[in-house]
Design a protein around this motif. Structure first.
Motif, PDB file in Angstrom:
ATOM      1  N   THR A  56     -18.945   3.019   2.930  1.00  0.00           N
ATOM      2  CA  THR A  56     -18.180   1.769   2.889  1.00  0.00           C
ATOM      3  C   THR A  56     -18.790   0.804   3.900  1.00  0.00           C
ATOM      4  O   THR A  56     -19.528   1.215   4.798  1.00  0.00           O
ATOM      5  N   ARG A  57     -18.467  -0.462   3.757  1.00  0.00           N
ATOM      6  CA  ARG A  57     -18.942  -1.441   4.744  1.00  0.00           C
ATOM      7  C   ARG A  57     -18.424  -1.084   6.132  1.00  0.00           C
ATOM      8  O   ARG A  57     -19.128  -1.241   7.124  1.00  0.00           O
ATOM      9  N   GLU A  58     -17.193  -0.600   6.183  1.00  0.00           N
ATOM     10  CA  GLU A  58     -16.603  -0.244   7.466  1.00  0.00           C
ATOM     11  C   GLU A  58     -17.361   0.901   8.134  1.00  0.00           C
ATOM     12  O   GLU A  58     -17.590   0.870   9.340  1.00  0.00           O
ATOM     13  N   SER A  59     -17.743   1.916   7.348  1.00  0.00           N
ATOM     14  CA  SER A  59     -18.461   3.042   7.945  1.00  0.00           C
ATOM     15  C   SER A  59     -19.840   2.607   8.438  1.00  0.00           C
ATOM     16  O   SER A  59     -20.294   3.048   9.499  1.00  0.00           O
ATOM     17  N   ILE A  60     -20.489   1.716   7.723  1.00  0.00           N
ATOM     18  CA  ILE A  60     -21.801   1.209   8.151  1.00  0.00           C
ATOM     19  C   ILE A  60     -21.646   0.382   9.419  1.00  0.00           C
ATOM     20  O   ILE A  60     -22.403   0.552  10.381  1.00  0.00           O
ATOM     21  N   ASN A  61     -20.656  -0.496   9.451  1.00  0.00           N
ATOM     22  CA  ASN A  61     -20.425  -1.307  10.653  1.00  0.00           C
ATOM     23  C   ASN A  61     -20.077  -0.439  11.852  1.00  0.00           C
ATOM     24  O   ASN A  61     -20.533  -0.706  12.967  1.00  0.00           O
ATOM     25  N   GLU A  62     -19.281   0.593  11.634  1.00  0.00           N
ATOM     26  CA  GLU A  62     -18.927   1.517  12.717  1.00  0.00           C
ATOM     27  C   GLU A  62     -20.176   2.193  13.269  1.00  0.00           C
ATOM     28  O   GLU A  62     -20.374   2.271  14.479  1.00  0.00           O
ATOM     29  N   PHE A  63     -21.034   2.672  12.375  1.00  0.00           N
ATOM     30  CA  PHE A  63     -22.255   3.332  12.818  1.00  0.00           C
ATOM     31  C   PHE A  63     -23.131   2.370  13.622  1.00  0.00           C
ATOM     32  O   PHE A  63     -23.609   2.711  14.698  1.00  0.00           O
ATOM     33  N   VAL A  64     -23.349   1.172  13.108  1.00  0.00           N
ATOM     34  CA  VAL A  64     -24.212   0.197  13.784  1.00  0.00           C
ATOM     35  C   VAL A  64     -23.667  -0.123  15.172  1.00  0.00           C
ATOM     36  O   VAL A  64     -24.424  -0.231  16.135  1.00  0.00           O
ATOM     37  N   LYS A  77     -32.199   2.292  11.934  1.00  0.00           N
ATOM     38  CA  LYS A  77     -30.814   2.203  11.467  1.00  0.00           C
ATOM     39  C   LYS A  77     -30.759   2.206   9.941  1.00  0.00           C
ATOM     40  O   LYS A  77     -29.922   2.876   9.348  1.00  0.00           O
ATOM     41  N   LEU A  78     -31.665   1.455   9.327  1.00  0.00           N
ATOM     42  CA  LEU A  78     -31.709   1.392   7.872  1.00  0.00           C
ATOM     43  C   LEU A  78     -31.984   2.773   7.276  1.00  0.00           C
ATOM     44  O   LEU A  78     -31.307   3.196   6.331  1.00  0.00           O
ATOM     45  N   ASN A  79     -32.946   3.497   7.835  1.00  0.00           N
ATOM     46  CA  ASN A  79     -33.236   4.851   7.359  1.00  0.00           C
ATOM     47  C   ASN A  79     -32.031   5.764   7.492  1.00  0.00           C
ATOM     48  O   ASN A  79     -31.702   6.521   6.575  1.00  0.00           O
ATOM     49  N   VAL A  80     -31.365   5.703   8.627  1.00  0.00           N
ATOM     50  CA  VAL A  80     -30.211   6.575   8.855  1.00  0.00           C
ATOM     51  C   VAL A  80     -29.081   6.227   7.895  1.00  0.00           C
ATOM     52  O   VAL A  80     -28.459   7.111   7.302  1.00  0.00           O
ATOM     53  N   ILE A  81     -28.816   4.943   7.712  1.00  0.00           N
ATOM     54  CA  ILE A  81     -27.754   4.520   6.794  1.00  0.00           C
ATOM     55  C   ILE A  81     -28.080   4.972   5.369  1.00  0.00           C
ATOM     56  O   ILE A  81     -27.222   5.488   4.659  1.00  0.00           O
ATOM     57  N   ASN A  82     -29.320   4.795   4.960  1.00  0.00           N
ATOM     58  CA  ASN A  82     -29.699   5.135   3.588  1.00  0.00           C
ATOM     59  C   ASN A  82     -29.741   6.625   3.329  1.00  0.00           C
ATOM     60  O   ASN A  82     -29.413   7.072   2.234  1.00  0.00           O
ATOM     61  N   TRP A  83     -30.148   7.421   4.317  1.00  0.00           N
ATOM     62  CA  TRP A  83     -30.404   8.844   4.040  1.00  0.00           C
ATOM     63  C   TRP A  83     -29.505   9.809   4.788  1.00  0.00           C
ATOM     64  O   TRP A  83     -29.548  10.995   4.538  1.00  0.00           O
ATOM     65  N   ARG A  84     -28.685   9.345   5.737  1.00  0.00           N
ATOM     66  CA  ARG A  84     -27.703  10.162   6.449  1.00  0.00           C
ATOM     67  C   ARG A  84     -28.264  11.517   6.891  1.00  0.00           C
ATOM     68  O   ARG A  84     -28.023  12.549   6.247  1.00  0.00           O
ATOM     69  N   PRO A  85     -29.013  11.555   8.000  1.00  0.00           N
ATOM     70  CA  PRO A  85     -29.575  12.826   8.458  1.00  0.00           C
ATOM     71  C   PRO A  85     -28.477  13.818   8.804  1.00  0.00           C
ATOM     72  O   PRO A  85     -27.436  13.444   9.341  1.00  0.00           O
ATOM     73  N   SER A  86     -28.698  15.076   8.470  1.00  0.00           N
ATOM     74  CA  SER A  86     -27.686  16.099   8.766  1.00  0.00           C
ATOM     75  C   SER A  86     -28.255  17.215   9.625  1.00  0.00           C
ATOM     76  O   SER A  86     -27.539  18.152   9.955  1.00  0.00           O
TER      77      SER A  86
END
Length: 140
Positions: A56-64, A77-86
């Motif tokens: 969601t936009r909120e989860s992306i904004n929270e992460f940033v 940041k873009l890589n992490v948002i797009n691929w969510r490392p685990s």
């Protein structure tokens, strides 16, 4: 589609997915006829299998906001948002010079690199929903 402003910035997979949804993209190729191009439907179908499908936009904004202490570049940041490392291996692959950069805390003092990576992964886990299961995981 018309380009309004060339090179205005990068888009996350979530933003592309959201745009395609707003245009009426569907996974059914016959449902796409007329509303969007067939290639857009293929992109939409692909993005539904990535972590962006349940962001969601909120989860992306929270992460940033919360990742400021890690001194990530916009590309990181873009890589992490797009691929969510685990895993730590994912983080090292996505973040340029991760080991060198994570060996210092936000004050520039030396710290345990592995602990910082785990702290970062915990932040990612808290900010973003779990990624969709991979097709091979669904059959097991």
């Amino acid at each position: 589609m018309k380009i309004e402003k060339a090179n205005a910035g990068f888009l996350t997979n979530f933003e592309v997915l959201d745009f395609l949804r707003s245009r009426g993209a569907k996974t059914d190729p016959m449902g796409c006829l007329g509303a969007v191009a067939a290639s857009e439907c293929k992109v939409y179908e692909y993005l539904l299998k990535t972590p962006s499908c349940n962001q969601t936009r909120e989860s992306i904004n929270e992460f940033v906001t919360r990742c400021d202490t890690f001194k990530l570049t916009n590309a990181d940041k873009l890589n992490v948002i797009n691929w969510r490392p685990s895993s730590a291996a994912d983080a090292y692959a996505m973040i340029e010079e991760c080991g060198k950069r994570f060996s210092k805390d936000d004050r520039g003092e030396a710290c345990n690199e592995d602990e910082r990576v785990e702290e970062f992964l915990e932040l990612v886990k808290e900010a973003f929903p779990s990624p969709p299961p991979k097709p091979e995981e669904m059959t097991e």
